[in-house]
Write a protein that holds these residues in place. Structure first.
Motif, PDB file in Angstrom:
ATOM      1  N   GLN A  58       7.351   5.067  10.132  1.00  0.00           N
ATOM      2  CA  GLN A  58       7.369   3.637   9.847  1.00  0.00           C
ATOM      3  C   GLN A  58       7.320   2.797  11.127  1.00  0.00           C
ATOM      4  OE1 GLN A  58      10.960   3.441   7.560  1.00  0.00           O
ATOM      5  NE2 GLN A  58      10.135   4.785   5.971  1.00  0.00           N
ATOM      6  N   TRP A  59       7.975   3.247  12.166  1.00  0.00           N
ATOM      7  CA  TRP A  59       8.036   2.463  13.406  1.00  0.00           C
ATOM      8  C   TRP A  59       6.943   2.834  14.398  1.00  0.00           C
ATOM      9  CZ3 TRP A  59      13.989   2.183  14.826  1.00  0.00           C
ATOM     10  CH2 TRP A  59      14.631   1.373  13.867  1.00  0.00           C
ATOM     11  N   TYR A  60       6.414   4.052  14.307  1.00  0.00           N
ATOM     12  CA  TYR A  60       5.434   4.484  15.314  1.00  0.00           C
ATOM     13  C   TYR A  60       4.114   4.983  14.720  1.00  0.00           C
ATOM     14  CZ  TYR A  60       9.111   4.066  18.787  1.00  0.00           C
ATOM     15  OH  TYR A  60      10.093   3.570  19.601  1.00  0.00           O
ATOM     16  N   GLY A  61       4.051   5.085  13.403  1.00  0.00           N
ATOM     17  CA  GLY A  61       2.815   5.545  12.787  1.00  0.00           C
ATOM     18  C   GLY A  61       1.718   4.490  12.856  1.00  0.00           C
ATOM     19  N   SER A  62       0.481   4.911  12.740  1.00  0.00           N
ATOM     20  CA  SER A  62      -0.652   3.988  12.766  1.00  0.00           C
ATOM     21  C   SER A  62      -0.714   3.192  11.463  1.00  0.00           C
ATOM     22  CB  SER A  62      -1.953   4.766  12.942  1.00  0.00           C
ATOM     23  OG  SER A  62      -2.194   5.593  11.807  1.00  0.00           O
ATOM     24  N   THR A  63      -1.526   2.137  11.487  1.00  0.00           N
ATOM     25  CA  THR A  63      -1.742   1.353  10.270  1.00  0.00           C
ATOM     26  C   THR A  63      -2.257   2.240   9.151  1.00  0.00           C
ATOM     27  OG1 THR A  63      -2.276  -0.598  11.594  1.00  0.00           O
ATOM     28  CG2 THR A  63      -2.964  -0.614   9.292  1.00  0.00           C
ATOM     29  N   GLN A  64      -3.165   3.131   9.473  1.00  0.00           N
ATOM     30  CA  GLN A  64      -3.731   4.023   8.462  1.00  0.00           C
ATOM     31  C   GLN A  64      -2.675   4.967   7.908  1.00  0.00           C
ATOM     32  OE1 GLN A  64      -7.026   3.842   7.271  1.00  0.00           O
ATOM     33  NE2 GLN A  64      -6.006   5.074   5.692  1.00  0.00           N
ATOM     34  N   ALA A  65      -1.824   5.506   8.788  1.00  0.00           N
ATOM     35  CA  ALA A  65      -0.787   6.438   8.340  1.00  0.00           C
ATOM     36  C   ALA A  65       0.168   5.763   7.361  1.00  0.00           C
ATOM     37  CB  ALA A  65      -0.024   6.981   9.542  1.00  0.00           C
ATOM     38  N   ILE A  66       0.520   4.523   7.656  1.00  0.00           N
ATOM     39  CA  ILE A  66       1.425   3.783   6.774  1.00  0.00           C
ATOM     40  C   ILE A  66       0.727   3.432   5.467  1.00  0.00           C
ATOM     41  CG2 ILE A  66       2.721   1.624   6.535  1.00  0.00           C
ATOM     42  CD1 ILE A  66       3.180   1.777   9.594  1.00  0.00           C
ATOM     43  N   SER A  67      -0.518   2.983   5.555  1.00  0.00           N
ATOM     44  CA  SER A  67      -1.275   2.623   4.352  1.00  0.00           C
ATOM     45  C   SER A  67      -1.442   3.814   3.414  1.00  0.00           C
ATOM     46  CB  SER A  67      -2.649   2.076   4.741  1.00  0.00           C
ATOM     47  OG  SER A  67      -2.528   0.888   5.495  1.00  0.00           O
ATOM     48  N   ASP A  68      -1.620   4.988   3.987  1.00  0.00           N
ATOM     49  CA  ASP A  68      -1.797   6.186   3.167  1.00  0.00           C
ATOM     50  C   ASP A  68      -0.540   6.541   2.374  1.00  0.00           C
ATOM     51  OD1 ASP A  68      -4.377   6.433   4.072  1.00  0.00           O
ATOM     52  OD2 ASP A  68      -3.924   7.977   5.559  1.00  0.00           O
ATOM     53  N   LEU A  69       0.609   6.057   2.825  1.00  0.00           N
ATOM     54  CA  LEU A  69       1.873   6.439   2.198  1.00  0.00           C
ATOM     55  C   LEU A  69       2.374   5.444   1.158  1.00  0.00           C
ATOM     56  CD1 LEU A  69       3.876   7.777   5.291  1.00  0.00           C
ATOM     57  CD2 LEU A  69       2.976   9.120   3.376  1.00  0.00           C
ATOM     58  N   VAL A  70       1.858   4.213   1.182  1.00  0.00           N
ATOM     59  CA  VAL A  70       2.406   3.164   0.320  1.00  0.00           C
ATOM     60  C   VAL A  70       1.406   2.758  -0.759  1.00  0.00           C
ATOM     61  CG1 VAL A  70       3.405   0.855   0.222  1.00  0.00           C
ATOM     62  CG2 VAL A  70       3.811   2.299   2.225  1.00  0.00           C
ATOM     63  N   GLU A  71       1.861   2.775  -1.989  1.00  0.00           N
ATOM     64  CA  GLU A  71       1.075   2.263  -3.111  1.00  0.00           C
ATOM     65  C   GLU A  71       1.728   0.975  -3.584  1.00  0.00           C
ATOM     66  OE1 GLU A  71      -0.293   3.491  -7.657  1.00  0.00           O
ATOM     67  OE2 GLU A  71       0.385   5.036  -6.257  1.00  0.00           O
ATOM     68  N   MET A  72       0.980  -0.108  -3.593  1.00  0.00           N
ATOM     69  CA  MET A  72       1.550  -1.415  -3.928  1.00  0.00           C
ATOM     70  C   MET A  72       1.103  -1.881  -5.298  1.00  0.00           C
ATOM     71  SD  MET A  72       1.432  -4.986  -1.753  1.00  0.00           S
ATOM     72  CE  MET A  72      -0.353  -5.202  -1.927  1.00  0.00           C
ATOM     73  N   ASP A  73       2.054  -2.453  -6.033  1.00  0.00           N
ATOM     74  CA  ASP A  73       1.781  -3.061  -7.329  1.00  0.00           C
ATOM     75  C   ASP A  73       2.363  -4.470  -7.286  1.00  0.00           C
ATOM     76  OD1 ASP A  73       1.216  -3.636  -9.974  1.00  0.00           O
ATOM     77  OD2 ASP A  73       2.999  -2.614 -10.731  1.00  0.00           O
ATOM     78  N   SER A  74       1.506  -5.479  -7.275  1.00  0.00           N
ATOM     79  CA  SER A  74       1.971  -6.859  -7.142  1.00  0.00           C
ATOM     80  C   SER A  74       1.674  -7.671  -8.396  1.00  0.00           C
ATOM     81  CB  SER A  74       1.316  -7.527  -5.923  1.00  0.00           C
ATOM     82  OG  SER A  74       1.745  -8.869  -5.804  1.00  0.00           O
ATOM     83  N   ALA A  75       2.701  -8.385  -8.862  1.00  0.00           N
ATOM     84  CA  ALA A  75       2.540  -9.243 -10.030  1.00  0.00           C
ATOM     85  C   ALA A  75       2.035 -10.623  -9.645  1.00  0.00           C
ATOM     86  CB  ALA A  75       3.872  -9.366 -10.771  1.00  0.00           C
ATOM     87  N   ILE A  76       1.834 -10.873  -8.348  1.00  0.00           N
ATOM     88  CA  ILE A  76       1.334 -12.163  -7.880  1.00  0.00           C
ATOM     89  C   ILE A  76       0.115 -11.946  -7.004  1.00  0.00           C
ATOM     90  CG2 ILE A  76       3.651 -13.176  -7.921  1.00  0.00           C
ATOM     91  CD1 ILE A  76       3.604 -13.000  -4.814  1.00  0.00           C
ATOM     92  N   GLU A  77      -0.650 -12.994  -6.833  1.00  0.00           N
ATOM     93  CA  GLU A  77      -1.766 -12.971  -5.885  1.00  0.00           C
ATOM     94  C   GLU A  77      -1.176 -13.283  -4.511  1.00  0.00           C
ATOM     95  OE1 GLU A  77      -4.984 -12.141  -4.318  1.00  0.00           O
ATOM     96  OE2 GLU A  77      -5.164 -12.272  -6.510  1.00  0.00           O
ATOM     97  N   LEU A  78      -1.210 -12.310  -3.621  1.00  0.00           N
ATOM     98  CA  LEU A  78      -0.499 -12.456  -2.354  1.00  0.00           C
ATOM     99  C   LEU A  78      -1.027 -13.604  -1.505  1.00  0.00           C
ATOM    100  CD1 LEU A  78       0.015  -8.712  -1.373  1.00  0.00           C
ATOM    101  CD2 LEU A  78       1.652 -10.288  -2.407  1.00  0.00           C
ATOM    102  N   LYS A  79      -2.298 -13.906  -1.602  1.00  0.00           N
ATOM    103  CA  LYS A  79      -2.843 -14.985  -0.783  1.00  0.00           C
ATOM    104  C   LYS A  79      -2.236 -16.333  -1.157  1.00  0.00           C
ATOM    105  CE  LYS A  79      -6.919 -15.890  -3.698  1.00  0.00           C
ATOM    106  NZ  LYS A  79      -8.403 -15.924  -3.745  1.00  0.00           N
TER     107      LYS A  79
END
Length: 292
Positions: free
Chosen positions: A84-105
């Motif tokens: 989490q603190w030293y992994g690359s953006t890709q490494a973190i993205s590969d581990l997290v699946e997001m489900d959002s009830a709102i439009e983040l923008k």
């Protein structure tokens, strides 16, 4: 000099962990947690006390199983901070699946407070979000200066604006009104200032009123989020909920109770992943004896 050496040792260990497969680090953390749980200690006592207070309906054997599982998740989360603190953006993205009830923008068109809670994977969810969108985060300084230095730097490495919890409300409001959302967690006992005693699992808990105060002053919506640990060592699930309706109201205590009630619902889904090692009931209402 001492802090410098501690920084290097802590940073070196976490960097090394970030190079290992996630599944291996998770298993190592669980094994270490199982081992450390056998050793009497303050955190173990706090954990067991919290579970006894919040789950009186469970048998002693059921609470013991929950305590062991919780301790494994807590220790595992410490080791996973390597990625989490030293992994690359890709490494973190590969581990997290997001489900959002709102439009983040939309969070950049109106003031938004993302309300988090201290589950074992909160760090992963916050850092993942910071790889996607600009955000500010209110953080509590750690007692160990070396770890605190590293945490601030690594939590902010994707551009997150780090704001200490004792920072001025004016600074926080300025950030909100600038169009940048803020992440904060308000589910710990931070003292009597700006707090009220309201029930949490039926126990009076010193609960911050900061969320409703900031929401009222900034006319911000409050959006809860929870990050859970996925089964089978597959990573994490970040769930972003709809904004809380009619929040804040005119009664800060009622707002604080609503937050606690929402958190209770989420904890009952994954009770072993909550940070029960914190002294949630550190302060007691007048006349009540200490629980720890």
């Amino acid at each position: 000099m001492k802090n410098s050496i501690q920084n290097q040792l802590t940073s070196g260990l976490l960097r090394a962990l970030s190079m290992l497969p996630y599944g291996l680090v998770a298993r190592l953390g669980e094994a270490l947690g199982s081992l450390l749980y056998r050793v009497p200690g303050k955190r173990k006592h706090i954990l067991q006390t919290n579970l006894r207070l919040c789950f009186p309906e469970k048998t002693e054997a059921e609470r013991e199983l929950l305590a062991r599982s919780t301790f494994r998740h807590v220790i595992r989360s410490y080791l996973e901070r390597g990625t989490q603190w030293y992994g690359s953006t890709q490494a973190i993205s590969d581990l997290v699946e997001m489900d959002s009830a709102i439009e983040l923008k939309d969070s950049y068109d109106q003031p938004t407070i993302f309300l988090g809670f201290h589950f074992a994977a909160i760090e992963a969810g916050c850092i993942y979000y910071s790889t996607l969108h600009p955000v500010a985060s209110i953080y509590t300084p750690m007692s160990d200066q070396a770890t605190d230095d590293i945490s601030r730097e690594q939590r902010g490495r994707f551009g997150t604006e780090m704001i200490p919890r004792d920072g001025s409300a004016r600074e926080i409001l300025k950030v909100l009104k600038s169009g940048k959302p803020i992440m904060l967690a308000a589910d710990m006992d931070f003292g009597l200032r700006d707090s009220v005693f309201v029930p949490f699992f039926g126990v009076q808990a010193c609960t911050l009123t900061t969320v409703s105060r900031l929401a009222r002053l900034a006319r911000a919506r409050v959006v809860p989020f929870v990050t859970g640990v996925a089964p089978n060592y597959l990573g994490y699930t970040l769930s972003i909920f709809k904004p809380m309706e009619n929040f804040p109201c005119r009664d800060p205590a009622a707002d604080a109770l609503r937050i606690n009630q929402f958190l209770e619902e989420q904890i009952r889904l994954i009770p072993e992943q909550y940070y029960w090692v914190h002294r949630r009931f550190k302060r007691r209402p007048a006349g009540e004896a200490p629980v720890y």
